[in-house]
Scaffold this motif. Sequence first.
Motif, PDB file in Angstrom:
ATOM      1  N   HIS A 121       7.771  -4.691  -4.492  1.00  0.00           N
ATOM      2  CA  HIS A 121       8.646  -4.169  -3.430  1.00  0.00           C
ATOM      3  C   HIS A 121       9.588  -5.245  -2.889  1.00  0.00           C
ATOM      4  O   HIS A 121      10.041  -5.178  -1.740  1.00  0.00           O
ATOM      5  N   ALA A 164       6.141  -3.498   3.905  1.00  0.00           N
ATOM      6  CA  ALA A 164       5.348  -3.264   2.695  1.00  0.00           C
ATOM      7  C   ALA A 164       3.882  -3.014   3.022  1.00  0.00           C
ATOM      8  O   ALA A 164       3.067  -2.860   2.114  1.00  0.00           O
ATOM      9  N   TYR A 167       2.206  -0.013   1.408  1.00  0.00           N
ATOM     10  CA  TYR A 167       1.978  -0.189  -0.021  1.00  0.00           C
ATOM     11  C   TYR A 167       0.788  -1.122  -0.267  1.00  0.00           C
ATOM     12  O   TYR A 167       0.007  -0.904  -1.200  1.00  0.00           O
TER      13      TYR A 167
END
Length: 206
Positions: A121, A164, A167
């Motif tokens: 990412h 992030a 994730y």
Amino acid sequence: MPTTTLSAALLTVSNMDGLPWSTPIWQSLTKIHGIPWYYADTAKDDSPAPNYSGWTVKVAKAVKVFAQNVWDLTESSQEKYIVARHADNDSEGRLAWQKFIKESRISVNINKTIDSVLTEHDRGPYQVLQQHNTTSVSNNYFTIGLGCKHSQLPTLDDVQVSDARLYVAAGLLGDEGLLPGGRALSPSVSKFINTLLAITWNCYRK
């Protein structure tokens, strides 16, 4: 962002629904297939603990008592108690827990997963250095050249790594780490993921 030790982060977050030990993804990453200090009430003290063969049931009992005593403390007192070096009634459980963290390679597997998720990412250390216009950075972060030091990596507070977190949580815990709907973390999981990110990022900057 405040940091803590991995041993403290794992112990304090474990006081909620078996997380992270109960999730299939975490079990696959760590090779620990359940709460480490679990034991059957009828098990003999000298038999192996079912979820971590490095302990006997007797040791698992000591670790469980240690964990319960940690959970009974105020949040501000927990880490100091976890890392205490003086002898007390929890010495056996405390030492066993610290040894487990070192010998089970949990930290290595966690860091690999976080590295992979951040890189996927565009939040890995190499990518962050490029985004902040650091010159002549090797694509292997740990061989940064031309006078670029690890400390030149911006702090976690200075980069947008927090976006992030969902994730990272999914990569470590799967859907069990997310609230219904999959777009938010519970407060305890959020704190846990923030701590793991801080620990990993500080390792990058050493």
